[in-house]
Each structure stands twice: as structure tokens, then as C-alpha cells.
Design an enzyme around this catalytic site. Structure first.
Site, short mmCIF file in Angstrom:
data_model
loop_
_atom_site.label_atom_id
_atom_site.label_comp_id
_atom_site.label_asym_id
_atom_site.label_seq_id
_atom_site.Cartn_x
_atom_site.Cartn_y
_atom_site.Cartn_z
N HIS A 164 0.85 -1.37 0.19
CA HIS A 164 -0.03 -0.10 -0.01
C HIS A 164 0.81 1.33 -0.12
CE1 HIS A 164 -3.31 2.47 0.35
NE2 HIS A 164 -4.28 1.73 1.24
N ASN A 385 -10.77 -4.41 -18.26
CA ASN A 385 -11.25 -5.30 -19.34
C ASN A 385 -10.09 -5.83 -20.02
OD1 ASN A 385 -12.05 -6.76 -21.55
ND2 ASN A 385 -13.18 -5.21 -22.54
#
EC number: 2.3.1.-
Length: 459
Positions: A164, A385
Site C-alpha cells: 500500500h 477489461n
């Protein structure tokens, strides 16, 4: 179709994916917003895709994503490096091109058989994101672990674990979008990445100009029974908020708050109150909830380049004694949540950066009287995608101790929000009871509507 009693996941040995071309060998500094003690952990994300022969006949998702990762790392080359610790535990990125960890896997199961098991808290996460020895550290370890698991139906699951300190959700999405674009044939990302972490360095001289309750110590009036240090007793469940739940909650809000109250605000106020009740916290104990607020965009006046992929958020905290939070109507908690979020602006973020320098990177409290919530419903993971269409689910895979991530989820035909929660087993039962009570329609409404309560608990 039933899920097999024993899920067989076959994994090949992990490999290091390096940038497809030579990249600069250099040291890069993190910002003070990146280099917080409280961000030294890894975030799991899961993305699930159906088979789509019309778009990708005979294409292997493992091969496609592996190659796209390597090409994207040319642009995001710091992610292929390693964190080093300097004086005063200050983190820097050694851009050595060693690569990210990649795992190819296959499972004898279909996406349909997995059903809700792919949703937070994702009980099968360890199968789809195996914790290889040596991969879970912060210093000197790969900054990203990616596992692509092919399913018997032709679909696949991409699960990853990110350090992170390198990125927030918006930054990770930029990287994933770049991978997806290259998987679909692009030669370069449509948005070029921008490092420029110096934009969020501490000022010279540093100065704390705002109140930061999220980093303050509080007097602990508890007996320690709800501390999060004993992980063996913790359980995770997810709770669904649909149109019915939101309608019931809004009926409990005073008119002057309804027009300015977001769905996120209302769910956060509800969770904060129910969780405090479930933990049976001493009435005199100060309790806090922090809302992660993205600094990007015009709303907060923080001027960052479009391709900036570092951490750019703060989590201002709402504070109350447990007694008034539990005894007052829901509007009390809601007003505190809204006021805390409203403190976020450029000055607040820069004050956080300065605080990190002046106070030695303090961490937020890890007692159970603190909750941190993050709205990922509009993060954009569902738009990634790779050539197989949009995922059927994409987002953080589970809650992390005190942190809950809100994710978009379609329950049958209705769009709603799924909230994973981490609590002790006894507190979790009480939490579910409180949540069912506060979202229960009055009897007269039930007679009119003939719809049952749909707060779901997913083990």
C-alpha cells in the site's frame, strides 16, 4: 452446480515478471503520505472474469496478462523495484527491475460453482492468492503479487496483493488499466504514469495546521476485550445494503440532513453506531470512525497530475463518546461523519504530511473503538477489461482488521453495496442483530411492501 468439497488449485512455481525493456536504475523517494507506518501492509484485490469466446477465442489469459504486465512495467518500473529503509525508517524505492511475483494456476471449478465464494470476505482467497513464503514482507520483497487462475468454464480469476505504500486504489487502477489496455493491443497506456511524489512532501518548515483526531491517542476506559491483537478470535462477514435498507435508514434522518446525505455517509453512520453497540464499549470511551477521502479531483483543490499513482488521500476522523453515539438517533452519527469529511482539503492533506515529519509517522489507534471505512464503489475496478469483457466482480477481497471497504454488488437484479466487516465472533453476532434491527421496516411498512429484510451475512 455445487462447489466441490475439496477445491483443487494447481499452481506452478512463482516467477518474477520484469519490465519488457531496460528501465532506469535509480532510487526514488516516497511522499510523506505514502510513507506512513499505517500503510505498511498489503492490500488483496480479486477480479473474476467469465469466458468470452466471441472476444478471445483460443487466447490464454495467463499468457496475455503475463506479457501485458511486463510491458506495463516499462512505464510503471518503480513497481518492479524493492523498498529499502533509510535513516529514521524512511522508505525509498530501489528501482532495480527485479520484478513482481507472478503465479500461474488452474482450478477444477467453474465460476458458477464458486457463486458467492468470490465475494468479500472471499473464504477461498488463499487458494486464488497463495501466500508464498517470503512474499508478504514490506522491505526488500516484491511490491506486487499476481496470481491468474484459469477455471474449467473458460473464465479466470486475477487476484493480487499490493504494497500500500506504493499506490492507493486510484493509483492501482491506473496500473491495472494500463495492463488491460496492453492486453487488448495498445502500445502504451492512454494515461502515462506520473511519479512526482515530491508534490506531497512535507513543507519546509513543516507545520501542523489542522486537528488530526485519527492520529491522536485516546484514554482507554475499556477492559481490552475488544482489542484486535488476538486474531484467532476474529471472523469476517459481509453485509448487503440495497434499496430497502437505504430507504429504512433515510426515514431515520432529520429533514435538514437528507438532501446533503450521501449513501456512503449514511452507511458509515449506521456501521459506526451498530459496531459500537456490538462491542459493548464503556459509555465514557471515545470512539472514532475515519472516512478515507481521495484528494484527487476539483472538489478538494489538491492539484495532482492525471497520471499520479501515489497515495493521495487522508482519513479525517469523527469522534464521540460511546454513550451519546449509541443512545442518540442515527442523525447524530451522520452529522459527525459529514463534518469530519468536510474538513478534507489541500491544507488538511499537507498538514498530515507535516505531521508525519514532526511526530515520527504515528500510526492510527489499533483498539477496537476505531473503525476506518473506504468507499470503493466508484473506484473503477469493474471497468478493467483484459479482453474478456468486464469482470463479474472486482474489488478488495476482504476487510482488514479495523478497515472495511465498500464494494459495488448486484444482488439478483438490484445494484447495492457490500460491506465486509471484521470482528470477534461474539461481537459479530451482536453486530448483525443491531444491523437487522436498525434496517428493519416498521410493521405498517412491511404490510404495505411485503418485502422481507435482506441484510445478508456472507461467511
Amino acid at each position: 452446480m455445487m462447489l466441490p468439497s475439496v477445491l483443487q488449485v494447481k499452481r506452478l512455481q512463482p516467477e518474477l515478471i520484469t519490465p519488457a525493456k531496460p528501465t532506469p536504475q535509480e532510487t526514488k523517494f516516497l511522499s510523506e503520505i505514502d510513507d506512513q507506518e499505517s500503510l505498511r501492509f498489503q492490500v488483496p484485490v480479486i477480479m473474476c472474469y467469465k469466458a468470452n469466446p466471441s472476444l478471445n477465442k483460443n487466447r490464454n489469459p495467463v499468457k496475455v496478462i503475463r506479457e501485458a504486465l511486463s510491458r506495463a512495467l516499462v512505464y510503471y518500473y518503480p513497481l518492479a523495484g524493492r523498498l529499502r529503509e533509510g535513516p529514521n525508517k524512511k522508505l525509498v524505492v530501489d528501482c532495480n527491475g527485479e520484478g513482481i511475483l507472478f503465479v500461474e494456476a488452474s482450478a477444477d471449478v467453474t465460476l458458477e460453482q464458486l457463486g458467492d465464494k468470490i465475494l468479500p470476505p472471499c473464504p477461498l482467497l488463499e487458494e486464488f492468492l497463495f501466500n508464498f513464503p517470503g512474499s508478504g514482507g514490506i522491505i526488500g520483497c516484491p511490491l506486487l503479487l499476481v496470481q491468474v487462475t484459469c477455471l474449467t468454464c473458460g473464465g479466470f480469476i486475477l487476484a493480487l496483493r499490493l504494497n500500500h505504500t506504493m499506490c492507493d486504489a486510484s493509483g492501482l487502477l491506473l496500473f491495472l488499466t494500463a495492463i488491460a489496455e496492453m492486453a487488448r493491443g495498445a502500445h502504451a497506456p492512454s494515461i502515462l504514469p506520473v511519479w512526482e511524489r515530491e508534490l506531497l512532501f512535507a513543507r519546509n518548515p513543516p507545520r501542523i495546521t489542522c486537528a488530526h483526531h485519527e492520529y491522536e491517542d485516546v484514554i482507554d476506559h475499556s477492559d481490552g476485550s475488544y482489542a484486535f491483537s488476538n486474531q484467532s478470535n476474529m471472523v469476517q462477514r459481509s453485509f448487503y445494503f440495497g434499496a430497502k435498507e437505504m430507504r429504512v435508514l433515510r426515514k431515520q434522518i432529520p429533514p435538514h440532513l437528507i438532501s446533503t446525505c450521501s449513501t456512503f455517509d449514511l452507511i458509515t453512520a449506521c456501521l459506526w453506531k451498530c459496531r459500537t453497540l456490538a462491542l459493548k464499549i464503556n459509555p465514557k470511551q471515545a470512539v472514532r470512525v475515519s472516512c478515507i477521502v481521495n484528494a484527487r479531483g476539483k472538489h478538494h483543490n489538491v492539484r495532482l497530475p492525471l497520471g499520479y499513482y501515489g497515495n493521495a488521500f487522508a482519513y479525517p476522523a469523527a469522534v464521540s463518546k460511546a454513550e451519546p453515539l449509541c443512545k442518540n438517533p442515527l442523525g447524530y452519527a451522520l452529522e459527525l461523519v459529514k463534518k469530519a469529511k468536510a474538513t478534507m482539503n489541500e491544507e488538511y492533506l499537507r498538514s498530515v504530511a507535516d505531521l508525519m515529519v514532526l511526530r515520527g509517522r504515528p500510526q492510527y489507534s489499533t483498539t477496537g473503538c476505531y473503525l476506518i471505512v473506504s468507499d470503493n464503489t466508484r473506484a473503477g475496478f469493474g471497468d478493467v477489461n483484459f479482453g474478456w469483457g468486464e469482470p463479474v466482480f472486482a474489488g478488495p477481497a476482504k476487510a482488514l482488521d479495523l478497515i472495511s471497504f465498500y464494494v459495488q454488488h448486484k444482488n439478483n437484479t438490484e445494484d447495492g453495496i457490500l460491506v465486509p466487516m471484521c470482528l470477534s465472533s461474539s461481537a459479530m453476532e451482536r453486530f448483525q442483530q443491531e444491523l437487522e434491527r436498525i434496517t428493519q421496516e416498521p410493521k405498517e411498512d412491511i404490510c404495505n411492501n411485503l418485502r422481507s429484510t435482506r441484510i445478508m451475512s456472507m461467511m
